[in-house]
Design a protein around this motif. Structure first.
Motif, PDB file in Angstrom:
ATOM      1  N   ALA A  75       9.707  32.154 -71.943  1.00 18.04           N
ATOM      2  CA  ALA A  75       9.424  33.573 -71.747  1.00 18.04           C
ATOM      3  C   ALA A  75       8.482  33.768 -70.563  1.00 18.04           C
ATOM      4  O   ALA A  75       8.644  34.687 -69.757  1.00 18.04           O
ATOM      5  CB  ALA A  75       8.816  34.164 -73.015  1.00 18.04           C
ATOM      6  N   ARG A  76       7.502  32.887 -70.452  1.00 18.28           N
ATOM      7  CA  ARG A  76       6.561  33.003 -69.331  1.00 18.28           C
ATOM      8  C   ARG A  76       7.243  32.715 -67.997  1.00 18.28           C
ATOM      9  O   ARG A  76       7.019  33.390 -67.003  1.00 18.28           O
ATOM     10  CB  ARG A  76       5.371  32.082 -69.539  1.00 18.28           C
ATOM     11  CG  ARG A  76       4.317  32.792 -70.363  1.00 18.28           C
ATOM     12  CD  ARG A  76       3.640  31.916 -71.381  1.00 18.28           C
ATOM     13  NE  ARG A  76       2.806  32.712 -72.242  1.00 18.28           N
ATOM     14  CZ  ARG A  76       3.176  33.116 -73.464  1.00 18.28           C
ATOM     15  NH1 ARG A  76       4.382  32.821 -73.934  1.00 18.28           N
ATOM     16  NH2 ARG A  76       2.364  33.833 -74.199  1.00 18.28           N
ATOM     17  N   LEU A  77       8.087  31.688 -67.989  1.00 16.52           N
ATOM     18  CA  LEU A  77       8.808  31.374 -66.754  1.00 16.52           C
ATOM     19  C   LEU A  77       9.692  32.545 -66.347  1.00 16.52           C
ATOM     20  O   LEU A  77       9.724  32.958 -65.188  1.00 16.52           O
ATOM     21  CB  LEU A  77       9.684  30.123 -66.931  1.00 16.52           C
ATOM     22  CG  LEU A  77       8.992  28.811 -67.303  1.00 16.52           C
ATOM     23  CD1 LEU A  77      10.015  27.680 -67.309  1.00 16.52           C
ATOM     24  CD2 LEU A  77       7.854  28.486 -66.340  1.00 16.52           C
ATOM     25  N   THR A  78      10.400  33.088 -67.339  1.00 21.10           N
ATOM     26  CA  THR A  78      11.324  34.191 -67.034  1.00 21.10           C
ATOM     27  C   THR A  78      10.563  35.397 -66.486  1.00 21.10           C
ATOM     28  O   THR A  78      10.972  35.999 -65.491  1.00 21.10           O
ATOM     29  CB  THR A  78      12.108  34.603 -68.302  1.00 21.10           C
ATOM     30  OG1 THR A  78      12.705  33.433 -68.860  1.00 21.10           O
ATOM     31  CG2 THR A  78      13.190  35.607 -67.988  1.00 21.10           C
ATOM     32  N   ALA A  79       9.454  35.721 -67.123  1.00 23.24           N
ATOM     33  CA  ALA A  79       8.691  36.899 -66.694  1.00 23.24           C
ATOM     34  C   ALA A  79       8.179  36.708 -65.266  1.00 23.24           C
ATOM     35  O   ALA A  79       8.289  37.611 -64.427  1.00 23.24           O
ATOM     36  CB  ALA A  79       7.532  37.151 -67.656  1.00 23.24           C
ATOM     37  N   THR A  87       6.662  39.857 -72.177  1.00 18.55           N
ATOM     38  CA  THR A  87       6.747  38.430 -72.489  1.00 18.55           C
ATOM     39  C   THR A  87       7.019  38.204 -73.973  1.00 18.55           C
ATOM     40  O   THR A  87       7.775  37.310 -74.344  1.00 18.55           O
ATOM     41  CB  THR A  87       5.432  37.730 -72.090  1.00 18.55           C
ATOM     42  OG1 THR A  87       5.030  38.259 -70.845  1.00 18.55           O
ATOM     43  CG2 THR A  87       5.603  36.247 -71.961  1.00 18.55           C
ATOM     44  N   GLU A  88       6.393  39.030 -74.811  1.00 15.92           N
ATOM     45  CA  GLU A  88       6.573  38.850 -76.251  1.00 15.92           C
ATOM     46  C   GLU A  88       8.034  39.051 -76.657  1.00 15.92           C
ATOM     47  O   GLU A  88       8.621  38.241 -77.378  1.00 15.92           O
ATOM     48  CB  GLU A  88       5.723  39.892 -76.990  1.00 15.92           C
ATOM     49  CG  GLU A  88       4.971  39.338 -78.170  1.00 15.92           C
ATOM     50  CD  GLU A  88       3.944  40.360 -78.619  1.00 15.92           C
ATOM     51  OE1 GLU A  88       4.278  41.146 -79.520  1.00 15.92           O
ATOM     52  OE2 GLU A  88       2.824  40.386 -78.040  1.00 15.92           O
ATOM     53  N   ARG A 123      11.107  36.789 -62.749  1.00 17.93           N
ATOM     54  CA  ARG A 123      11.654  38.125 -62.578  1.00 17.93           C
ATOM     55  C   ARG A 123      10.749  38.965 -61.677  1.00 17.93           C
ATOM     56  O   ARG A 123      11.218  39.650 -60.769  1.00 17.93           O
ATOM     57  CB  ARG A 123      11.773  38.769 -63.962  1.00 17.93           C
ATOM     58  CG  ARG A 123      12.758  39.885 -64.026  1.00 17.93           C
ATOM     59  CD  ARG A 123      12.868  40.398 -65.417  1.00 17.93           C
ATOM     60  NE  ARG A 123      11.550  40.670 -66.015  1.00 17.93           N
ATOM     61  CZ  ARG A 123      11.364  40.991 -67.291  1.00 17.93           C
ATOM     62  NH1 ARG A 123      12.390  41.054 -68.095  1.00 17.93           N
ATOM     63  NH2 ARG A 123      10.157  41.236 -67.760  1.00 17.93           N
ATOM     64  N   ASP A 124       9.458  38.844 -61.933  1.00 20.36           N
ATOM     65  CA  ASP A 124       8.485  39.570 -61.130  1.00 20.36           C
ATOM     66  C   ASP A 124       8.549  39.098 -59.666  1.00 20.36           C
ATOM     67  O   ASP A 124       8.584  39.896 -58.726  1.00 20.36           O
ATOM     68  CB  ASP A 124       7.095  39.318 -61.739  1.00 20.36           C
ATOM     69  CG  ASP A 124       5.991  39.878 -60.881  1.00 20.36           C
ATOM     70  OD1 ASP A 124       6.138  41.026 -60.449  1.00 20.36           O
ATOM     71  OD2 ASP A 124       4.991  39.163 -60.642  1.00 20.36           O
ATOM     72  N   PHE A 125       8.596  37.789 -59.501  1.00 20.04           N
ATOM     73  CA  PHE A 125       8.654  37.205 -58.162  1.00 20.04           C
ATOM     74  C   PHE A 125       9.916  37.676 -57.431  1.00 20.04           C
ATOM     75  O   PHE A 125       9.866  38.081 -56.271  1.00 20.04           O
ATOM     76  CB  PHE A 125       8.648  35.679 -58.287  1.00 20.04           C
ATOM     77  CG  PHE A 125       8.644  34.936 -56.984  1.00 20.04           C
ATOM     78  CD1 PHE A 125       7.451  34.654 -56.330  1.00 20.04           C
ATOM     79  CD2 PHE A 125       9.831  34.492 -56.412  1.00 20.04           C
ATOM     80  CE1 PHE A 125       7.439  33.948 -55.133  1.00 20.04           C
ATOM     81  CE2 PHE A 125       9.831  33.788 -55.219  1.00 20.04           C
ATOM     82  CZ  PHE A 125       8.633  33.508 -54.573  1.00 20.04           C
TER      83      PHE A 125
END
Ligand SMILES: Nc1ncnc2c1ncn2[C@@H]1O[C@H](COP(=O)(O)OP(=O)(O)O)[C@@H](O)[C@H]1O
Ligand SMILES: [Mg+2]
Length: 395
Positions: free
Chosen positions: A188-192, A231-232, A195-197
């Motif tokens: 979840a942290r990687l995805t967030a 993220t949650e 996505r932001d990047f």
């Protein structure tokens, strides 16, 4: 940030030496196989602790030697950061920051930021998703040291889960939920972050691309297995995905979905750049992405990252060269080429030109463009990592 000193010892074919780079453009000129790329690689190794060309550290040690080292001083707003990387044939890697050894490679991230662009970067647009994930991982690790830690955790959990899937006998599958939970949490942290990047990359890359490619539209978007606002919720979505895929994953012996399979979708004027782009368009897209990466690094760190440009100018026409030079203006840049004169390279008065001959780097002095320069081509060096296989398991 500016490199003020670089010392090499038994690093690839490079002679033991200490270099004092110029503050802006550093042009490394030399024919093939002299050590130009190796020099850029040595700088990059001090930024992220590993080569951009190989995952095997032992290849960096000069043939016939047991050890190698590279160290550099980088002046940043908060002072000098001295990075020393030592390698041994037995596989030991020691990294010191301002004299103190670090115990986790993650602690190196963010001390020196560099954007590297090589002909192999065409793979960013041309090749499979793993090249684009690698780009995200390398870049985000540099600007967000937390990202690197989550990436490590994700890969640990992934390899544990895959090991279980490959040997599901004896009820060990009962422990699968433990790994699912860890994967979902890190994923979840990687995805967030990705996505932001990518959202920020999209803005810069489309602007830069429009300039480089005469108004052509270029869009960048992250395509993830799990979508959610925060993220949650992402964690919950990833967990649901893993549970949903369990049966299929057991059958195939591999985790079939998650951030390790995500991709970046690139479009030129609405069409998939990977499928429909010409070689020249793909190259310009890759360059736009790299220059956009640099913008984000600058925003995140407040420092100008180093630019390492390997054989890039020979691939561009005159107009694009001028534009690229405009973009890289006040940045400390290391540019390799066969001949600065022939490739019509920078006219910046303070560019430092060095000749690279058989592993020795000799500063020549300042560059003055000669009239009647001509264009040359150069060999493309393409590298790629194989895509992970998701073929059904043979039993
Ligand atoms: N570990 C090593 N020890 C000694 N030489 C090496 C090692 N690894 C690569 N080389 C040699 O370094 C040379 C220069 O490579 P490179 O930097 O890629 O050249 P270029 O100037 O064309 O960019 C190559 O001829 C290669 O064989
Ligand atoms: Mg080279």
């Amino acid at each position: 940030m500016r490199l003020t000193s670089l010392t090499l010892n038994r690093y690839r074919n490079l002679e033991p030496q200490t270099l004092k780079p110029g503050p802006l453009q550093n042009i490394l000129a030399g024919s093939n196989a002299q050590g130009k790329t190796n020099l850029l690689e040595a700088i990059y190794v001090c930024c992220v602790g590993r080569s951009h060309q190989t995952v095997r550290d032992r290849e960096l040690i000069r043939w016939g030697e047991e050890t190698a080292s590279v160290s550099l001083d980088c002046a940043r707003r908060d002072g000098i950061h001295r990075i020393e990387v030592g390698l041994t044939l037995s596989g030991r890697k020691t990294i010191r920051i301002n004299g103190s050894p670090i115990h986790r490679i993650g602690d190196l991230m963010g001390h020196i930021n560099a954007v590297i662009f090589t002909p192999a970067e065409l793979s960013l647009v041309r090749d499979g998703p793993s090249c684009r994930r690698r780009f995200l991982n390398m870049s985000l690790s540099q600007i967000r040291p937390d990202y690197f830690l989550w990436l490590q955790r994700y890969h640990q959990a992934l390899s544990q889960r895959n090991a279980l899937l490959r040997a599901p006998e004896g009820g060990v599958l009962a422990t699968l939920p433990v790994w699912d939970a860890q994967l979902a949490r890190a994923g979840a942290r990687l995805t967030a972050d990705r996505r932001d990047f990518c959202a920020r990359l999209a803005v810069h890359a489309s602007e830069i691309h429009a300039e480089l490619a005469g108004g052509e539209s270029f869009t960048v978007s992250y395509s993830a297995a799990a979508e959610a606002d925060d993220t949650e919720r992402l964690e919950a979505a990833l967990l649901a995905l893993l549970i949903n895929n369990r049966e299929n994953d057991v059958r195939r012996g591999i985790t079939t979905a998650g951030p390790h399979r995500d991709d970046i979708v690139l479009r030129i004027d609405g069409a998939d750049a990977r499928v429909y782009g010409s070689q020249g368009q793909k190259r310009t897209c890759a360059l736009s992405m790299k220059l956009a990466e640099r913008e984000i690094m600058r925003e995140e760190t407040g420092e100008e990252p180093l630019l390492l440009l390997d054989d890039v100018f020979s691939e561009l026409d005159g107009e694009r060269r001028r534009m690229l030079l405009g973009f890289i203006g006040g940045t400390q840049t290391f540019i390799t080429c066969v001949s600065a004169e022939q490739e019509g390279l920078p006219r910046q008065e303070d560019a430092l030109v060095c000749d690279v001959i058989a592993g020795r780097i000799r500063p020549r002095g300042r560059y003055r463009a000669e009239p009647g320069e001509r264009e040359t081509g150069s060999d493309d060096i393409f590298t790629d990592e194989p895509e992970p296989s998701d073929a059904p398991r043979q039993t």
